[in-house]
Design an enzyme around this catalytic site. Structure first.
Site, PDB file in Angstrom:
ATOM      1  N   LYS A  22      -9.682  -7.636   8.552  1.00 43.30           N
ATOM      2  CA  LYS A  22     -10.674  -7.763   9.960  1.00 43.30           C
ATOM      3  C   LYS A  22     -10.217  -6.815  10.677  1.00 43.30           C
ATOM      4  O   LYS A  22      -9.110  -6.080  10.724  1.00 43.30           O
ATOM      5  CB  LYS A  22     -10.107  -9.095  10.609  1.00 43.30           C
ATOM      6  CG  LYS A  22      -8.687  -9.335  10.643  1.00 43.30           C
ATOM      7  CD  LYS A  22      -8.064  -9.505  12.079  1.00 43.30           C
ATOM      8  CE  LYS A  22      -6.694  -9.783  12.152  1.00 43.30           C
ATOM      9  NZ  LYS A  22      -6.081  -9.546  13.270  1.00 43.30           N
ATOM     10  N   HIS A  33       0.999  -1.173  -0.040  1.00 42.19           N
ATOM     11  CA  HIS A  33       0.046   0.059  -0.038  1.00 42.19           C
ATOM     12  C   HIS A  33       0.967   1.279   0.177  1.00 42.19           C
ATOM     13  O   HIS A  33       0.571   2.364  -0.629  1.00 42.19           O
ATOM     14  CB  HIS A  33      -0.987  -0.163   1.200  1.00 42.19           C
ATOM     15  CG  HIS A  33      -2.282  -0.666   0.793  1.00 42.19           C
ATOM     16  ND1 HIS A  33      -2.169  -2.145   0.948  1.00 42.19           N
ATOM     17  CD2 HIS A  33      -3.718  -0.298   0.562  1.00 42.19           C
ATOM     18  CE1 HIS A  33      -3.524  -2.367   0.567  1.00 42.19           C
ATOM     19  NE2 HIS A  33      -4.414  -1.448   0.376  1.00 42.19           N
TER      20      HIS A  33
END
Lengths: 285, 184
Positions: B103, B38
Site C-alpha cells: 500500500k 529484502h
C-alpha cells in the site's frame, strides 16, 4: 492515600492492549460511519465497507484489526497521593506496565514490532519496552491511556520549528503539506493530531495527546482552535487523496489541535498522523 | 474498471491485461517479505548468489502478519507501506518478479522498472488485516525464520483482493484518483 496493587495494574494493562487491538471503540466507529456517508468515490466506499467489515471480524475472532499492532504507548496521569504495592517480580509501576504489555502481546497473538536498537535492529521478541509518558497530578487519580501506534502513519509525522512571523497561515499550510506528502502511505482516512507551541519535544507530545482526545472528532474548547480544526479538515478533504489514496472526498476523519505557551522566539508545530485503525483505550483505578 | 481473476505464477500476457484501477483477485501462492528480508535478498543478488526462493513469474506481498491463533494458518495480514522496499524492487523485477502487493505510492524508479520488466504494483486495503486473512488458506515460513514477523513465507491464497495501482503502461491510480477528486 490510595494503594493499588502492581499485579492488578499488570493485569489491566494486559487486558486493554488486547482489547484495543481487537475492537474499534464506539466513537471511532461512529466517525467512520458518518464520514462514509460523505464519500463520493466508489473505490472510497469500498474501502469504508472493508474497514467496517474488518472491524467486525477482528472483534469476533479476537484478531488484530491491523497486523501492525503497534508500539505500546501509554500516557499515565499519576496522583501524588497514590501509592503502589510491590509484589513478586513487580518492583515498580514501570515493571507492571511493561509486564502487562509483554503478556498481552504474547498471549493475545499480537505482533512483536520492536527492535532493540535503531541501527542494529534485532527484534526484542515481546513488544517491550512500553513507551510511557508520565504526568504527576494532584490527588489520588490513576488514569492510563493506551494507544497502539503503528509505524506506517507514525513515519509520515513531522515536527517543524517556525519563526513566529509564519503565523497562523504558515502553520495551516504546514499541516496540509504534511498530509499531502503522506498521501496514500499512512492508510487514509487518517486522523491528524496537531501540537502547537511548547518547545521542540513538547510540540510532538502535544500532537500525540491531540490524537487521544475523546470522543474522536470533538473540538478544542477554545473557539479559535475549533475554527482551525474545522478549516483544516475541510482543506485536507479537498486534497482528493481519499480512502487508501485511491481518490475521494474523505482523506481525514478528524483534525485535533492542542496548543501550549511557547518562547517569544519560537513557534513549534508538530503533526502526528494516525491511521483509520485508531486503537485507543483509557482506564482508571 | 475491469475485474480479473488471476492465478500465480503469472505470465506477461496476464500482466498486460491489468490496468490501473482494475480489481484483481489472486489465487495460488504468494511470497511474503518486508524490510529485513529484502535487505537479505538484495545482499545475495549483489554477491551473485541464488535466492532462497525462485521469484520468476511470482508476486511478493509486503506483509508482516500477527502470529496465528491455534488452528488458523495466519493472523491478521494486511499490507505494509511499500516505499520502504522501493530501493530493492527493480533488481527483483529484473530477475523475473512479476509484481508486488502493498500500500502507498512507489518511486519513479519503481514505476519505470514496472514498464521495463512488464510487472505491476497492486494494493490491498491497509488496516484490513483481519478481513484479508480470510483469503489466506496456508502459510509456511520458508526463509529467515529468525526474522519473526519479517520472515519470508509462502502463503496459499484464494481470491485475494487487490487493486492495480501501477500498471506496465505507466498509469498510476493514486495520481489519477487524486486529480479526479481534488478541489482547489
Amino acid at each position: 492515600m490510595k494503594v493499588i496493587n502492581l499485579s492488578s495494574v499488570r493485569d489491566k494493562v494486559k487486558e486493554v492492549v488486547q482489547e484495543a487491538n481487537y475492537e474499534l471503540q464506539e466513537d471511532t466507529l461512529k466517525i467512520i460511519k458518518q464520514m462514509q456517508e460523505k464519500e463520493e468515490s466508489p473505490a472510497g466506499q469500498e474501502v469504508f465497507n472493508q474497514i467496517l467489515q474488518n472491524a467486525r471480524i477482528a472483534k469476533d475472532e479476537k484478531l488484530g484489526l491491523c497486523q501492525d499492532t503497534g508500539l505500546a504507548v501509554f500516557f499515565v496521569e499519576l496522583g501524588e497521593d497514590v501509592k503502589f504495592q510491590k509484589e513478586n517480580g513487580l518492583e515498580s509501576l514501570r515493571d507492571a506496565i511493561t509486564e502487562g504489555t509483554r503478556l498481552g502481546y504474547g498471549e493475545g497473538f499480537l505482533r512483536k514490532s520492536v527492535v532493540e536498537d535503531p541501527i542494529r535492529r534485532k527484534n526484542t521478541g515481546d513488544n517491550t519496552p512500553a513507551y510511557i509518558h508520565w504526568e504527576l497530578v494532584p490527588g489520588d487519580v490513576f488514569k492510563v491511556t493506551f494507544i497502539a501506534k503503528g509505524g506506517g502513519a507514525e513515519n509520515m509525522s513531522q515536527v517543524r520549528m517556525f519563526a513566529p512571523a509564519a503565523g497562523q497561515e504558515g502553520i495551516e499550510e504546514f499541516v496540509v503539506e504534511v498530509v499531502e506528502k503522506g498521501g496514500s502511505n499512512p492508510c487514509p482516512p487518517i486522523i491528524v493530531g496537531v501540537g502547537l507551541g511548547g518547545n521542540f519535544e513538547y510540540s510532538a507530545l502535544l500532537a500525540k495527546k491531540a490524537l487521544l482526545r475523546r470522543p474522536l472528532g470533538s473540538h478544542n474548547p477554545d473557539p479559535f482552535y475549533e475554527d482551525m480544526e474545522t478549516r483544516l479538515l475541510e482543506r485536507i478533504n479537498n486534497l482528493g487523496i481519499g480512502p487508501q489514496g485511491m481518490g475521494g472526498r474523505i482523506t481525514a476523519l478528524a483534525v485535533q489541535v492542542e496548543a501550549f505557551p511557547c518562547h517569544i522566539a519560537s513557534m513549534p508545530a508538530a503533526v502526528n498522523i494516525q491511521c483509520h485503525s485508531h486503537r485507543v483505550i483509557s482506564f482508571e483505578m | 474498471m475491469a475485474e480479473h481473476h488471476i492465478q500465480t505464477p503469472v505470465s506477461d500476457e496476464t500482466i498486460s491485461k491489468l490496468k490501473a484501477g482494475d480489481r484483481v483477485f489472486i489465487t495460488g501462492y504468494l511470497f511474503t517479505g518486508r524490510d529485513s528480508a529484502h535487505k537479505k535478498l538484495i545482499e545475495l543478488v549483489e554477491q551473485g548468489k541464488d535466492l532462497p526462493v525462485d521469484i520468476k513469474g511470482q508476486l511478493i506481498y509486503y506483509v508482516g502478519p500477527t502470529p496465528a491463533r491455534p488452528g488458523k494458518p495466519i493472523g491478521s495480514a494486511g499490507p505494509t507501506t511499500s516505499y520502504r522496499m522501493d530501493s530493492f524492487a527493480p533488481a527483483l523485477h529484473a530477475m523475473g518478479l512479476k509484481g508486488t502487493i502493498g500500500k502507498g505510492a512507489r518511486s519513479e524508479e519503481v514505476k519505470k522498472s514496472l514498464q521495463k520488466h512488464k510487472a505491476v504494483y497492486l494494493a490491498a486495503v491497509g488496516g484490513a488485516g483481519a478481513l484479508i486473512s480470510r483469503s489466506i488458506e496456508e502459510a509456511e515460513v520458508i526463509a529467515y525464520p529468525e526474522l519473526g514477523p519479517e520472515a519470508i513465507r509462502r502463503i496459499k491464497v484464494k481470491d485475494f483482493p487487490c487493486i492495480v495501482i501501477n500498471d506496465m503502461y505507466g498509469n498510476d491510480l493514486y495520481e489519477e484518483g487524486k486529480q479526479e477528486y481534488q478541489r482547489r
